[in-house]
Design a protein around this motif. Structure first.
Motif, PDB file in Angstrom:
ATOM      1  N   THR A  52       0.841  -1.186   0.000  1.00 28.86           N
ATOM      2  CA  THR A  52       0.000   0.000   0.000  1.00 28.86           C
ATOM      3  C   THR A  52       0.880   1.240   0.000  1.00 28.86           C
ATOM      4  O   THR A  52       1.991   1.215   0.528  1.00 28.86           O
ATOM      5  CB  THR A  52      -0.921   0.058   1.228  1.00 28.86           C
ATOM      6  OG1 THR A  52      -0.131   0.080   2.417  1.00 28.86           O
ATOM      7  CG2 THR A  52      -1.859  -1.126   1.270  1.00 28.86           C
ATOM      8  N   GLY A  56      -2.970   4.656   1.517  1.00 30.96           N
ATOM      9  CA  GLY A  56      -3.720   3.422   1.719  1.00 30.96           C
ATOM     10  C   GLY A  56      -4.187   2.758   0.446  1.00 30.96           C
ATOM     11  O   GLY A  56      -4.973   1.806   0.496  1.00 30.96           O
ATOM     12  N   ALA A  58      -3.787   0.302  -2.489  1.00 33.68           N
ATOM     13  CA  ALA A  58      -3.030  -0.940  -2.617  1.00 33.68           C
ATOM     14  C   ALA A  58      -2.675  -1.242  -4.074  1.00 33.68           C
ATOM     15  O   ALA A  58      -3.402  -0.877  -4.998  1.00 33.68           O
ATOM     16  CB  ALA A  58      -3.836  -2.096  -2.032  1.00 33.68           C
ATOM     17  N   ASP A  71      -3.056  -4.709   4.249  1.00 37.48           N
ATOM     18  CA  ASP A  71      -3.404  -3.595   5.124  1.00 37.48           C
ATOM     19  C   ASP A  71      -2.214  -3.304   6.027  1.00 37.48           C
ATOM     20  O   ASP A  71      -1.760  -4.193   6.749  1.00 37.48           O
ATOM     21  CB  ASP A  71      -4.635  -3.928   5.947  1.00 37.48           C
ATOM     22  CG  ASP A  71      -5.079  -2.766   6.822  1.00 37.48           C
ATOM     23  OD1 ASP A  71      -5.845  -2.997   7.773  1.00 37.48           O
ATOM     24  OD2 ASP A  71      -4.651  -1.623   6.562  1.00 37.48           O
ATOM     25  N   ALA A 109       3.605   2.368  -3.378  1.00 37.65           N
ATOM     26  CA  ALA A 109       3.372   0.922  -3.278  1.00 37.65           C
ATOM     27  C   ALA A 109       4.273   0.212  -4.276  1.00 37.65           C
ATOM     28  O   ALA A 109       3.925   0.043  -5.432  1.00 37.65           O
ATOM     29  CB  ALA A 109       1.909   0.604  -3.545  1.00 37.65           C
TER      30      ALA A 109
END
Length: 129
Positions: A52, A56, A58, A71, A109
């Motif tokens: 991620t 947040g 992903a 997460d 990410a």
């Protein structure tokens, strides 16, 4: 020195589920920690599968899209990987990896193993009937 410890691996039948966790210790909270899940199957190269960014959002390897959920959470001390609809080809040792930025910068990410400085020992996942 950042220490990573994975847990949650095991043996399941095809179609089953597992949740992996990576516990972080020794992290300096003044530096943002970027983390990613990798896996390595016997005879194959290590591949990044889930990460991620700092918002947040992903990113997943194509082989796990729609089945795995990553997460990191806000505390940066745990990274989890929920795995559903497991297939025999998911059999591998799963690793979490981390890199501490120089400040509270932004984590992209990334699925490139070369970016990361710290690695856990891995947890084994076996999927077979």
């Amino acid at each position: 020195q950042v220490n990573l410890v994975e847990s949650g691996g095991g043996s399941v039948r095809p179609g089953g589920s597992l949740t992996l966790s990576c516990a972080v210790s020794g992290h300096d909270n003044s530096r943002r920690l970027c983390m990613t899940w990798f896996r390595q199957a016997p005879g194959k190269e290590r591949e990044g599968i889930a990460a991620t960014d700092s918002n947040g959002i992903a990113t997943y390897h194509d082989s796990v899209k729609g089945r795995f959920t990553v997460d990191q959470g806000n505390a940066e001390n745990t990274l989890t990987l929920q795995m559903h609809s497991l297939k025999p080809e998911d059999t591998a040792t799963y690793y979490c990896a981390a890199r501490a930025l120089m400040s509270r910068g932004y984590c992209y990410a990334l699925l490139d193993a070369g970016f990361f400085d710290y690695w856990g020992q891995g947890t084994q996942v076996s999927v077979s009937s």
